[in-house]
Every structure is written in structure tokens, then in C-alpha cells.
Write a protein that holds these residues in place. Structure first.
Motif, PDB file in Angstrom:
ATOM      1  N   GLY A 361       0.651  -1.684   0.436  1.00  0.00           N
ATOM      2  CA  GLY A 361      -0.046   0.170  -0.050  1.00  0.00           C
ATOM      3  C   GLY A 361       0.597   1.048   0.099  1.00  0.00           C
ATOM      4  N   ASN A 362       0.433   2.573   0.880  1.00  0.00           N
ATOM      5  CA  ASN A 362       1.102   4.082   0.491  1.00  0.00           C
ATOM      6  C   ASN A 362       2.204   4.312   1.876  1.00  0.00           C
ATOM      7  N   SER A 363       2.317   3.024   2.627  1.00  0.00           N
ATOM      8  CA  SER A 363       3.423   3.275   3.152  1.00  0.00           C
ATOM      9  C   SER A 363       5.157   3.988   2.339  1.00  0.00           C
ATOM     10  N   ILE A 364       4.942   3.748   1.428  1.00  0.00           N
ATOM     11  CA  ILE A 364       6.256   4.254   0.623  1.00  0.00           C
ATOM     12  C   ILE A 364       5.088   4.726  -0.437  1.00  0.00           C
ATOM     13  N   GLU A 365       6.378   5.479  -1.478  1.00  0.00           N
ATOM     14  CA  GLU A 365       6.138   6.748  -2.636  1.00  0.00           C
ATOM     15  C   GLU A 365       6.748   5.100  -3.713  1.00  0.00           C
ATOM     16  N   TYR A 366       6.076   5.532  -4.587  1.00  0.00           N
ATOM     17  CA  TYR A 366       6.442   4.634  -5.615  1.00  0.00           C
ATOM     18  C   TYR A 366       7.117   5.339  -7.583  1.00  0.00           C
ATOM     19  N   THR A 367       7.636   4.945  -7.776  1.00  0.00           N
ATOM     20  CA  THR A 367       8.147   6.085  -9.134  1.00  0.00           C
ATOM     21  C   THR A 367       9.227   4.982 -10.004  1.00  0.00           C
ATOM     22  N   THR A 368       8.180   4.759 -10.964  1.00  0.00           N
ATOM     23  CA  THR A 368       8.941   4.210 -12.509  1.00  0.00           C
ATOM     24  C   THR A 368      10.044   4.976 -12.870  1.00  0.00           C
ATOM     25  N   ASN A 369      10.188   6.052 -13.160  1.00  0.00           N
ATOM     26  CA  ASN A 369      11.584   7.063 -13.249  1.00  0.00           C
ATOM     27  C   ASN A 369      12.448   6.829 -12.065  1.00  0.00           C
ATOM     28  N   ILE A 370      13.617   6.433 -12.233  1.00  0.00           N
ATOM     29  CA  ILE A 370      14.886   6.480 -11.198  1.00  0.00           C
ATOM     30  C   ILE A 370      14.916   7.469 -10.730  1.00  0.00           C
ATOM     31  N   ARG A 371      15.324   9.005 -11.703  1.00  0.00           N
ATOM     32  CA  ARG A 371      15.576  10.080 -11.100  1.00  0.00           C
ATOM     33  C   ARG A 371      14.467  10.834  -9.985  1.00  0.00           C
ATOM     34  N   GLN A 372      13.658  10.779 -10.249  1.00  0.00           N
ATOM     35  CA  GLN A 372      12.708  10.579  -9.478  1.00  0.00           C
ATOM     36  C   GLN A 372      13.078  10.393  -7.878  1.00  0.00           C
ATOM     37  N   ALA A 373      13.181   8.505  -7.309  1.00  0.00           N
ATOM     38  CA  ALA A 373      13.321   8.423  -6.716  1.00  0.00           C
ATOM     39  C   ALA A 373      14.739   8.884  -6.119  1.00  0.00           C
ATOM     40  N   LEU A 374      15.590   8.792  -7.051  1.00  0.00           N
ATOM     41  CA  LEU A 374      16.945   9.493  -6.354  1.00  0.00           C
ATOM     42  C   LEU A 374      16.897  11.167  -5.742  1.00  0.00           C
ATOM     43  N   LYS A 375      16.051  11.733  -6.229  1.00  0.00           N
ATOM     44  CA  LYS A 375      15.737  12.915  -6.475  1.00  0.00           C
ATOM     45  C   LYS A 375      16.201  13.653  -4.334  1.00  0.00           C
ATOM     46  N   GLY A 376      16.525  13.405  -4.478  1.00  0.00           N
ATOM     47  CA  GLY A 376      17.329  14.346  -2.607  1.00  0.00           C
ATOM     48  C   GLY A 376      17.085  13.391  -1.371  1.00  0.00           C
ATOM     49  N   ALA A 377      17.375  12.453  -2.051  1.00  0.00           N
ATOM     50  CA  ALA A 377      17.879  10.898  -1.046  1.00  0.00           C
ATOM     51  C   ALA A 377      18.828  11.786  -0.060  1.00  0.00           C
ATOM     52  N   ASP A 378      18.450  10.584   0.354  1.00  0.00           N
ATOM     53  CA  ASP A 378      20.219  10.236   1.519  1.00  0.00           C
ATOM     54  C   ASP A 378      20.780   9.107   1.300  1.00  0.00           C
ATOM     55  N   PHE A 379      20.358   8.529   0.605  1.00  0.00           N
ATOM     56  CA  PHE A 379      20.904   7.366   0.304  1.00  0.00           C
ATOM     57  C   PHE A 379      20.177   6.396  -0.549  1.00  0.00           C
ATOM     58  N   ALA A 380      21.192   5.668  -1.371  1.00  0.00           N
ATOM     59  CA  ALA A 380      20.414   4.420  -1.716  1.00  0.00           C
ATOM     60  C   ALA A 380      20.518   3.356  -1.894  1.00  0.00           C
TER      61      ALA A 380
END
Ligand code: UGA
Length: 442
Positions: A361-380
Motif C-alpha cells: 500500500g501507501n507506506s512508501i512512494e513509488y515511481t517508474t523514474n529512477i531519477r525521481q526516486a534519487l532526487k534529494g535522497a540521503d542514500f540509495a
């Protein structure tokens, strides 16, 4: 030959479509009407490379049809494949209720002599139970031969594995049934071995358990490599060059997942336990695998301290590339642990998001765009070695992330390449790279 396949899941559907492609007349039955309607329109309910074109082709040629009607499916079949689900019970044993339900139905529906062939992975002795059911329930004048024919189809390359498999295993106790099974597989020109029924059942479990053992073994060597400053890639390559060892299933990482290895290893331990045989080696294989799942979150905490409020990019949800299957995927353990630590998670996957969303469910966000996932992330954290991740230009990490800290659970990148960029890179069984140079021009 007239074939019916019971069950339109990963194994059943691939079997049905590929036998139709091999020239047989195939009916595939499933109890889920929605699934059957989708299939009748030429759409596969799951992603499997190469499957849909063959599905469409054989539907339009009239080689393949789908139904929910038991009479249509079973009454005139020459060979019936049981490919229904065999899910795991709470105690690790196998739930055979779908197998037995299909067996009862077949026994009450057939109008001809038939071979009933078990494709689903079932514990040793199950085909004897199936035989007993037929003896008790089938019409007296009809003959039913029971055969064990385990599958060795990897998700993501199942169509290729069907046509180019290493071997076909036929467990059979009757020479006539054996010869019909040989004819059935003849067009594939794959070496066929004939065994007794119980040995065929065991070959399937032993094969999956052995491959899982190889993976846990190489993962333990990888963990050791980290401590003694060796490199697992070179070690695995050097080992694999020995033909007795072989290079496959020596890819170190955060462990195996999926609907087969985790379930089948536990089922084999149960099976051994039932005959008072403690299978300690396999117990260790499972334990190592579970520990491996948690490695990267631990390493993230060592690097970043508490993860509360930290943004994590999780790259890959599917249990392996080229599938949308998330059953027992390592990503799910990682997500659970990250959320427990209070991390904010955005997950990337090219095709598995719908399945993941349905489960967590909605406990996390989802994306099909890698850059979107990485944007502003502290770690991958990389959980699946998708090509889209392997081919991502490495400057993307420092460009998009708040902190370019990458924990790679599938060793997607060469250390030499990583060294060119200002990335802190933790992988499995290889030295950690802490590169704090300013970003390169690109
Ligand atoms: C597995 C077997 O490989 C098939 O032969 C078998 O038919 C199938 O189970 C089944 O019982 O139905 P599958 O689970 O689809 O196939 O996929 P694999 O490619 O075997 O991978 C299983 C897991 O092992 C994945 O999570 C993968 O990432 C992991 N793995 C594989 C590694 O961690 N390292 C490796 O070197 C290879």
C-alpha cells in the motif's frame, strides 16, 4: 496431442503456451474468470519476456484456448498437466489443497484414458496420494497414469528455459505412459531422463535447494572477503572456471527471493523432518540468506547513523530482473526494516509497482523514474539488478541525491567505474569506496 494444463499461473501459462507453440493442441483451465478473459484477449496476467507474442500467435492459430469449464478442459484430454499453486503453509510445509481439488475434479470429469502429469512442485510422495485419489474416484473402465514432470523454468527466462532446458525429468512407473511423455517432448529435442516417481519429485527439490546452497555459500564467502580485503567478483570468477564448480549461481548479493527457493528449501526441511532427518546444511543456507537480506540496512546505519527522517531511494522491487513478481522479494524485507527505522522510502521499479502497491500500500512512494526516486535522497539501496539501474550514468547519483551514498545489493557497477565519481559505494564482498572528490564535469 491433446493437452490440458490446469492453472494459468507462471508455470501453467508458460507450459500451455509453449506446448501449443511446439505443435500440440492445448487447453488451459483456471478458476479465475477474469484471468481467463484476459488470456482469451491475448494478454498475460503477469510479465514474462517473449510470452505474450507466443500467446497471441497460438490463440489466433487455434492451437491454444482458455476456459473455466471443467468438462471442456478435461473430458477429452490425452495428457493433463497439474500446474496449480502449491503455496507455503505457516509451518513451512506445502499446501496441497489446490492439487487435490484439481485431482478430484479430473477424476469426476474425464471420459477417456488419460495421463495426469504433475508440474507443480510437490513433496515426495504426493503423486502416490494423487494415484490413490484416482483409484478411488475415477470411473472404473478408465485408466489414469500418474506422472511426475517437474519444471525448471526461471521467471524472466521461462520461455527460453522451456525450449532450451538442460533436461526433462519424467518420473513414471509405467512404460506406456513413459513413451507418450517422450513423444510429447520430442519436438523440443532436450535430453530426457526417466526415473521412478519419487526420485523425480526429489530431483526438483534437490535442484532448487542446491542452487540456493550455492548462493548462500558464495554470499558467506563474500562476507568473508569484506573482512579479509579480497574481492568476491574475482573469487567467484576464479572458482567458476573450475568446470566442477561452474560460474552460474555464484553471483553474490543480498540473497535469493522469489516464489521458489525460499518456499522449496523450507519444504525440503519439513520433508526431511517428517522422516526424522535433520537437514542442518539447508537450515544454515536459509539462515545465511535471511541475514543477507538485512545486510544493507545495517550498513546504511553504520554509515549514516540513525535513519529516522532520512530519505531512502530503493532501486528495484521485483525479486529479480525481467519479472514483475515480488513474492518473497528481498526489497520487501528492506522496506520493512527501513520503515521500522523511521526512514522515508521512495521505490523505483520499471514494472513491479502495481504488485508492490497491492501488497504494501501507501507506506512508501513509488515511481517508474529512477531519477525521481534519487532526487534529494540521503542514500540509495539497489535491490534488483535491472538493466535500467546497471546502465544508469553514474553521475546521476551525485547529481540527484542529497548525499551520493549508494548501497548496492547486486554488485551492479564495476569499482573502477565508481571510482571516477564522487560516490560513497558499498557493495557485497568488495571494498567500500569513499570518494569525496568534487563532482566531475559531464
Ligand atoms: C528457480 C529455479 O532457478 C528454476 O529452475 C525453478 O524452476 C524455479 O525456481 C521454480 O522452482 O519454479 P526462479 O526462482 O524463477 O527459478 O529464479 P532464479 O533465476 O533461479 O533466481 C532465484 C533467486 O536467486 C533470485 O532472487 C536471484 O536474485 C537469486 N540469485 C540467483 C542470486 O542471488 N545469485 C545468483 O547467482 C543467482
Amino acid at each position: 496431442m491433446k493437452i490440458t494444463v490446469a492453472g494459468a499461473g507462471n508455470v501453467g501459462l508458460v507450459t500451455a503456451v509453449c506446448f501449443a507453440e511446439a505443435g500440440h493442441q492445448v487447453t488451459c483451465i483456471d478458476t479465475q474468470r477474469e484471468k481467463i478473459e484476459m488470456l482469451e484477449n491475448g494478454h498475460s496476467p503477469f510479465f514474462e519476456p517473449g510470452l505474450e507474442p507466443l500467446l497471441e500467435k497460438n490463440l489466433s492459430k487455434g492451437q491454444l484456448c482458455f476456459t473455466t469449464d471443467q468438462n471442456h478442459a478435461y473430458s477429452e484430454a490425452e495428457v493433463i498437466f497439474l500446474a496449480v499453486g502449491t503455496p507455503e503453509k505457516r509451518d513451512g510445509s506445502v499446501d496441497l489443497s489446490y492439487i487435490y481439488a484439481a485431482t478430484y475434479t479430473i477424476a469426476h470429469t474425464i471420459k477417456n484414458n488419460v495421463i495426469v502429469c504433475t508440474k507443480s512442485t510437490v513433496p515426495v510422495g504426493t503423486n502416490d496420494m494423487i494415484k490413490q485419489i484416482f483409484q478411488q474416484r475415477k470411473p472404473r473402465h478408465l485408466r489414469v497414469d500418474v506422472v511426475s514432470n517437474p519444471e525448471f523454468l526461471r521467471e524472466g527466462s521461462a520461455v527460453m528455459d522451456f525450449f532450451l532446458g538442460d533436461r526433462i525429468v519424467i518420473g513414471v512407473d509405467n512404460p506406456e505412459a513413459a513413451s507418450i511423455m517422450e513423444q510429447l517432448y520430442l519436438p523440443l529435442k532436450i535430453p530426457l531422463i526417466q526415473t521412478d516417481i519419487r526420485s523425480a519429485e526429489m530431483i526438483k527439490y534437490a535442484s532448487n535447494a542446491f542452487l540456493a546452497t550455492k548462493i548462500s555459500f558464495i554470499n558467506e564467502i563474500a562476507n568473508l572477503c569484506e573482512k579479509v580485503e579480497a574481492n568476491i567478483e574475482e573469487v567467484a570468477y576464479g572458482m567458476g572456471m573450475d568446470k566442477r564448480i561452474g560460474t552460474s549461481y555464484l553471483q553474490a548479493g543480498i540473497g535469493y527471493g522469489g516464489s521458489c527457493f525460499p518456499k522449496d528449501t523450507k519444504a525440503l526441511i519439513q520433508l526431511a523432518g517428517n522422516v526424522r532427518h535433520p537437514f542442518e546444511l539447508l537450515e544454515s543456507v536459509i539462515k545465511v540468506n535471511q541475514q543477507q537480506h538485512s545486510l544493507l540496512v545495517k550498513k546504511a546505519m553504520e554509515l549514516l547513523g540513525p535513519l529516522k527522517g532520512k530519505k531512502a531511494a530503493l532501486l528495484g522491487l521485483a525479486f529479480k530482473p525481467e519479472t514483475d513478481d515480488i513474492r518473497d522479494a528481498v526489497s520487501l524485507t528492506i522496506i520493512k526494516e527501513l520503515l521500522e527505522e523511521g526512514s522515508i522510502v521512495t521505490a523505483y521499479d520499471p514494472i513491479a509497482i502495481t504488485n508492490a502497491h497491492n501488497l504494501i500500500g501507501n507506506s512508501i512512494e513509488y515511481t517508474t523514474n529512477i531519477r525521481q526516486a534519487l532526487k534529494g535522497a540521503d542514500f540509495a539501496i539497489i535491490a534488483t539488478e535491472w538493466d535500467q539501474i546497471k546502465h544508469l550514468p553514474l553521475f546521476t547519483y551525485p547529481d540527484y541525491m542529497k548525499e551520493p551514498i549508494v548501497l548496492d545489493g547486486r554488485n551492479c557497477y564495476s569499482l573502477k567505474d565508481i571510482e571516477q565519481y564522487p560516490i560513497t559505494y558499498v557493495s557485497i564482498g568488495r571494498p567500500t569506496i569513499t570518494n569525496v572528490k568534487p563532482a566531475e564535469q559531464h
